[in-house]
Design an enzyme around this catalytic site. Sequence first.
Site, PDB file in Angstrom:
ATOM      1  N   GLY A 139      24.759   2.191  -5.255  1.00 41.29           N
ATOM      2  CA  GLY A 139      25.715   0.487  -4.228  1.00 41.29           C
ATOM      3  C   GLY A 139      25.015  -0.216  -5.061  1.00 41.29           C
ATOM      4  O   GLY A 139      24.514   0.107  -4.991  1.00 41.29           O
ATOM      5  N   GLY A 193      24.733   6.299  -3.739  1.00 44.57           N
ATOM      6  CA  GLY A 193      26.403   6.944  -3.107  1.00 44.57           C
ATOM      7  C   GLY A 193      26.266   7.744  -4.964  1.00 44.57           C
ATOM      8  O   GLY A 193      27.798   8.758  -4.974  1.00 44.57           O
ATOM      9  N   GLU A 238      16.676   6.033  -0.826  1.00 46.68           N
ATOM     10  CA  GLU A 238      16.894   4.768   0.363  1.00 46.68           C
ATOM     11  C   GLU A 238      15.347   4.197   1.596  1.00 46.68           C
ATOM     12  O   GLU A 238      15.306   3.460   1.099  1.00 46.68           O
ATOM     13  CB  GLU A 238      17.968   5.683   1.377  1.00 46.68           C
ATOM     14  CG  GLU A 238      19.229   5.349   1.090  1.00 46.68           C
ATOM     15  CD  GLU A 238      19.927   6.948  -0.128  1.00 46.68           C
ATOM     16  OE1 GLU A 238      20.680   6.484  -0.596  1.00 46.68           O
ATOM     17  OE2 GLU A 238      18.630   7.784   0.039  1.00 46.68           O
ATOM     18  N   ASP A 251      22.077   8.112   2.955  1.00 48.71           N
ATOM     19  CA  ASP A 251      23.758   8.364   3.796  1.00 48.71           C
ATOM     20  C   ASP A 251      24.677   8.991   3.035  1.00 48.71           C
ATOM     21  O   ASP A 251      24.471   9.450   2.121  1.00 48.71           O
ATOM     22  CB  ASP A 251      23.901   6.525   4.127  1.00 48.71           C
ATOM     23  CG  ASP A 251      24.184   6.319   2.810  1.00 48.71           C
ATOM     24  OD1 ASP A 251      23.551   6.232   1.596  1.00 48.71           O
ATOM     25  OD2 ASP A 251      24.725   4.472   2.695  1.00 48.71           O
TER      26      ASP A 251
END
Length: 358
Positions: free
Chosen positions: A68, A123, A146, A154
């Site tokens: 992202g 993502g 991350e 996530d």
Amino acid sequence: MVGMTDLVNVSTRDGIGHIELNRPKAINALNHEMVVAFAEALTAWSDDDSIRAVLVTGAGERGLCAGGDIVAIRNDALAVADRAAGEQTGSARFWWDEYLLNAQIGNYPKPYVAIMDGIVMGGGVGISGHGSVRVVTERTRLAMPEVGIGYIPDVGGTRLLSHAPGGLGIWAALTAIHLSGADAIAVGLADHFVESAKLPDFIDTLVSDGVEAALAAHAGPAPESALTDARRWIDPAFAADSPGEIIERLRAVEGDDAAAATKAADAIAAKSPIALSVTLSSLRQAAADPDLETSLVREFRVSISALTSHDLPEGIRAQVVDKDRSPSWKPATLAEVTADEVAAYFEPLERDLTGFAP
């Protein structure tokens, strides 16, 4: 109307719905309008009897999706003071729709074929790893990186990684290591190996004869992954109760595995202490979740919490903005991270994630 953005090409061909991410200069990194267009296409095809399967690819030669827009996330993080404010940001709205898309993919009623060629990160894992047919190549470089920017896996990544064999999922999350296509299959993030040169023929066969015929004709054995043997030191080390103890166990590995274990320990030690601690807790909780949606609700809480942390904007600054690769983490060490600080990331929000399709 479906696909009203130049950044996502939505088309159909002889019963195959094709979604192509079309932002090649950014390695097809996702933004909000791309997520919305993606979800609209899946919704339209879900009950369309003329669509037999969905194909997802990325434009260009560099990869499916690099994740992202983390610079926009940093800007939001710098502007908020508490979790309530974080819930009102553009990042929160993006994550909300992105996580609903991840759940939609995980529950999609038709074959969902993701071509995970080239770079697949963050993502990108969310739009591929929950699919029913996950294809990697010799060019695949997959990661959930991350913790290196003070963030926590996530897009349903905690559920995917928590179900990896042995300690491989926690190893991949805490080291943020890049996985080959063969490694991705070993970790459980992919299913099939197709040589990149054969992808055009794979897609043609998918269109003409269906998923099973395409796999039978063009998929082959993946190269051997070194992870099978590496589990002899990964599994016991990453079964520890804390990141600090994991590092201690890794540094105690002896013999032929010592160098690889030390490299893993060094990689973990350089990451955000609070992100490491929250990530380990997230993965352990996700392992017991009854479904993907439960994991996504927790991840949304954690993501909103990260917006008010010191480490998320600092990590993005160090890695992407200034590129000095020298983040100043707070807390600075794993020993300084408290149980209360970790628990705060998981507190319910004023508006928890809802809206999953039945």
